[in-house]
Structure formats: C-alpha cells, structure tokens
Design a protein around this motif. Structure first.
Motif, mmCIF file in Angstrom:
data_model
loop_
_atom_site.group_PDB
_atom_site.id
_atom_site.type_symbol
_atom_site.label_atom_id
_atom_site.label_comp_id
_atom_site.label_asym_id
_atom_site.label_seq_id
_atom_site.Cartn_x
_atom_site.Cartn_y
_atom_site.Cartn_z
ATOM 1 N N GLY A 35 -5.155 8.744 -48.187
ATOM 2 C CA GLY A 35 -5.045 8.606 -49.822
ATOM 3 C C GLY A 35 -6.344 8.193 -50.344
ATOM 4 N N THR A 36 -6.318 8.327 -51.770
ATOM 5 C CA THR A 36 -7.395 7.842 -52.572
ATOM 6 C C THR A 36 -6.954 6.810 -53.496
ATOM 7 N N PRO A 37 -8.032 6.096 -53.869
ATOM 8 C CA PRO A 37 -9.273 6.050 -53.383
ATOM 9 C C PRO A 37 -9.207 5.203 -52.112
ATOM 10 N N SER A 38 -10.256 5.468 -51.085
ATOM 11 C CA SER A 38 -10.562 4.619 -50.135
ATOM 12 C C SER A 38 -11.943 4.442 -50.263
ATOM 13 N N TYR A 39 -12.343 3.429 -49.266
ATOM 14 C CA TYR A 39 -13.723 3.010 -49.219
ATOM 15 C C TYR A 39 -14.391 2.604 -47.798
ATOM 16 N N VAL A 40 -15.443 2.791 -47.771
ATOM 17 C CA VAL A 40 -16.297 2.189 -46.625
ATOM 18 C C VAL A 40 -17.169 1.212 -47.230
ATOM 19 N N VAL A 41 -17.099 -0.229 -47.039
ATOM 20 C CA VAL A 41 -18.083 -1.084 -47.308
ATOM 21 C C VAL A 41 -18.619 -1.755 -46.344
ATOM 22 N N GLY A 42 -19.912 -1.500 -46.227
ATOM 23 C CA GLY A 42 -20.702 -2.045 -45.001
ATOM 24 C C GLY A 42 -19.951 -1.419 -43.587
ATOM 25 N N ASN A 43 -19.317 -2.096 -42.779
ATOM 26 C CA ASN A 43 -18.741 -1.640 -41.616
ATOM 27 C C ASN A 43 -17.187 -1.606 -41.752
ATOM 28 N N ASP A 44 -16.868 -2.167 -42.956
ATOM 29 C CA ASP A 44 -15.242 -2.199 -43.089
ATOM 30 C C ASP A 44 -14.764 -1.041 -44.016
ATOM 31 N N VAL A 45 -13.421 -0.866 -43.676
ATOM 32 C CA VAL A 45 -12.635 0.500 -44.142
ATOM 33 C C VAL A 45 -11.684 -0.443 -45.215
ATOM 34 N N VAL A 46 -11.557 0.039 -46.502
ATOM 35 C CA VAL A 46 -11.020 -0.199 -47.477
ATOM 36 C C VAL A 46 -10.011 0.445 -48.040
ATOM 37 N N VAL A 47 -8.438 0.514 -47.973
ATOM 38 C CA VAL A 47 -7.748 1.255 -48.536
ATOM 39 C C VAL A 47 -7.147 1.230 -49.849
ATOM 40 N N GLY A 48 -7.185 2.018 -50.601
ATOM 41 C CA GLY A 48 -6.469 1.838 -52.010
ATOM 42 C C GLY A 48 -7.220 1.040 -52.888
ATOM 43 N N ALA A 49 -6.632 1.224 -54.413
ATOM 44 C CA ALA A 49 -7.449 0.843 -55.501
ATOM 45 C C ALA A 49 -7.457 -0.738 -55.609
ATOM 46 N N VAL A 50 -8.134 -1.565 -54.751
ATOM 47 C CA VAL A 50 -8.042 -2.757 -54.452
ATOM 48 C C VAL A 50 -8.485 -3.907 -55.678
ATOM 49 N N GLY A 51 -9.063 -3.414 -56.374
ATOM 50 C CA GLY A 51 -9.899 -3.641 -57.742
ATOM 51 C C GLY A 51 -11.100 -4.369 -57.582
ATOM 52 N N LEU A 52 -11.612 -4.770 -58.764
ATOM 53 C CA LEU A 52 -13.170 -5.034 -58.815
ATOM 54 C C LEU A 52 -13.572 -6.427 -57.821
ATOM 55 N N GLY A 53 -12.517 -7.320 -57.865
ATOM 56 C CA GLY A 53 -12.825 -8.674 -57.384
ATOM 57 C C GLY A 53 -12.769 -8.504 -55.945
ATOM 58 N N THR A 54 -11.882 -7.863 -55.343
ATOM 59 C CA THR A 54 -11.868 -7.454 -54.028
ATOM 60 C C THR A 54 -13.028 -6.760 -53.371
ATOM 61 N N LEU A 55 -13.365 -5.687 -54.073
ATOM 62 C CA LEU A 55 -14.742 -5.144 -53.694
ATOM 63 C C LEU A 55 -15.863 -5.979 -53.781
ATOM 64 N N LYS A 56 -15.959 -6.780 -54.585
ATOM 65 C CA LYS A 56 -17.150 -7.734 -54.989
ATOM 66 C C LYS A 56 -17.161 -8.555 -53.483
ATOM 67 N N GLU A 57 -16.098 -8.931 -53.192
ATOM 68 C CA GLU A 57 -15.538 -9.835 -51.870
ATOM 69 C C GLU A 57 -16.522 -9.053 -50.710
ATOM 70 N N LYS A 58 -15.883 -7.882 -50.578
ATOM 71 C CA LYS A 58 -16.297 -7.039 -49.479
ATOM 72 C C LYS A 58 -17.796 -6.781 -49.546
ATOM 73 N N VAL A 59 -18.593 -6.480 -50.425
ATOM 74 C CA VAL A 59 -20.083 -6.326 -50.562
ATOM 75 C C VAL A 59 -20.613 -7.574 -50.380
ATOM 76 N N ASN A 60 -20.142 -8.766 -50.873
ATOM 77 C CA ASN A 60 -20.806 -10.036 -50.323
ATOM 78 C C ASN A 60 -20.463 -10.244 -48.793
ATOM 79 N N SER A 61 -19.529 -10.004 -48.369
ATOM 80 C CA SER A 61 -19.118 -10.079 -46.867
ATOM 81 C C SER A 61 -19.998 -9.234 -45.980
ATOM 82 N N ALA A 62 -20.450 -7.898 -46.531
ATOM 83 C CA ALA A 62 -21.364 -7.299 -45.756
ATOM 84 C C ALA A 62 -22.803 -7.794 -46.018
#
Length: 258
Positions: free
Chosen positions: A224-251
């Motif tokens: 499904g879409t949207p789906s993301y790869v952030v660093g080494n992690d796969v993130v499925v769904g429109a998780v929102g800006l806050g979660t994406l920022k956290e994933k970026v920071n974790s990477a």
C-alpha cells in the motif's frame, strides 16, 4: 473483544508437550488418560487466570513485530543500491544527506496527498535530509498511466529534481482521479515537452523504472501507499510528520530526538 480461550489452551498444551519433541520417548510416555488430565489442568488454569491470555497475545505481537522488523532490515540491506541510489529514482533535498527517506507513492492515493506536506516540511526544516520518490501505482490503470508520465517527466528533468517536484505537486495536489490526461496536463503546466513524454511513455526506461519499484516493494513486503524506508527501517502508512521526524532522528543519532 471477547477472546476464545480454546486456541490458547491448545497452544499451551502444545508447549507443554513440546519438550518431548527433543525427547520423543518422553512424549510417548503419556497415556490417553494422562493427556486428558493435562488438558483439564490447562483449561482450569486458564479459566482461573484469564489475564494470561492477554500476556500471551502481547508477547506474541512483540515477537511478530521484532521478526517483521528484522525481515524488513534484511531486505533493505539486500536491495540498498536500488532503494537509495538507483539512477531511475527522483532525488530531492540534500543529495549528500546523512539520512535518506524513500517514499513509495501512488498519484491516486488520498493518504499520499496528505503526506506530501510531511515531505515538504521535512525537507524545509532539515538541510541534511535526502528524500527519494518512487512511483508505486497500485490503485488501478489511471495510477499506472500517471506513473508512466511521471517516469517520463523524470527522464527530461535536468534541474536535479526541482521540476519533477513542481510536476509532482501539481498532479498529486490536484482534484479528481489521476490518469494520463491529468498527468500530461500537469506536465504541460510545468513546462515539459509533451511530444517527448508521449514518446518516452512506451520506452524501456519507463518500463524498467516501474518494474524496479515493484520489485523493491515486493521484497520489502509493501502492499500500500504511502510506504517509506527511513534509514534501515520500513514504515508503512501515512504515519504523520511527527513519526517521520522520530524515524529520521533514530536513523541519525539512535534516538527519537537528537
């Protein structure tokens, strides 16, 4: 939600009798009556301690999530070149960024429309971020047509992704279902050569672009879409800006906040 304890009782019985899997002789030592007694004991225990069912489910979900994460990371490692540095992708933001976010999207995906602002906010506020767009048309023929035009647009964009992004915003942010006609209209508004796009739509390069994206998505288990790869992690769904920022920071630094 009411849970049926029987599957769990059976599972626990299987666990109790699993020890003999390593020692078959011991498993065979239980008589029919003894097995019946064990079943009664397990049933009575579960009825007396129903909270155990929730503990079992929580632990099961935790282990499944861990296994899924490990599977995703293995796939990211295996396909890293195609995911992060493919010559067929659109690269935005900082090409030498220390963290890469890859988004798989569909031009007819309502969640992708809302997630576009997340992408723009991330790039605006993080100068060290590399953002990659991959067409992943899973919502019908119109989506495939729009993705083909988008891939052809990428082929004649010499601006480092800026002109593609302008086209992307017009098409994804527009009203109505996306198809070839709407995609061509967006390309025309953005100043692309429509005659060349019409020619390139049927090219091997456009075909290879979409095939590559679907191959990567299949390897990552995306459906499904949207789906993301952030660093080494796969993130499925429109998780929102806050979660994406956290994933970026974790990477970037191993923590939700750097």
């Amino acid at each position: 939600m009411k849970l049926d304890p029987r599957p769990f009782a059976v599972a626990l019985l299987a666990l109790l009798l699993a020890a003999p899997a390593a020692a078959p002789a011991r498993a065979q030592s239980f008589t029919g009556d003894q097995r019946g007694e064990i079943e009664v004991i397990i049933k009575e225990y579960l009825l007396s301690h129903p909270e155990l069912l929730q503990e079992v489910m929580t632990e099961l979900e935790k282990r499944q999530a861990t296994a899924e994460t490990e599977k995703h990371r293995a796939a990211v490692t295996e396909y890293s070149a195609a995911i992060f540095t493919s010559p067929r992708q659109v690269t935005l933001g900082n090409p030498q960024g220390d963290v890469t976010v890859v988004e798989f999207f569909d031009y007819n995906c309502g969640y992708c429309k809302r997630a576009m602002s997340d992408m723009l906010d991330l790039m605006k506020n993080d100068g060290k971020l590399k953002f990659v767009l991959k067409e992943f048309p899973v919502l019908g023929e119109g989506s495939v047509q729009a993705a083909q035009v988008a891939a052809a647009v990428r082929m004649q964009d010499k601006s480092g992704g800026k002109k593609y992004l302008e086209f992307h915003q017009k098409l994804l942010g527009g009203r109505g279902p996306a198809d070839k006609a709407r995609a061509l209209a967006a390309a025309k508004e953005t100043g692309f050569d429509l005659a060349r796009i019409e020619k390139d739509i049927g090219s091997d390069e456009v075909k290879a672009t979409l095939e590559e994206n679907f191959k990567i998505a299949e390897a990552l288990g995306l459906n499904g879409t949207p789906s993301y790869v952030v660093g080494n992690d796969v993130v499925v769904g429109a998780v929102g800006l806050g979660t994406l920022k956290e994933k970026v920071n974790s990477a970037r630094c191993g923590k939700a906040t750097c």
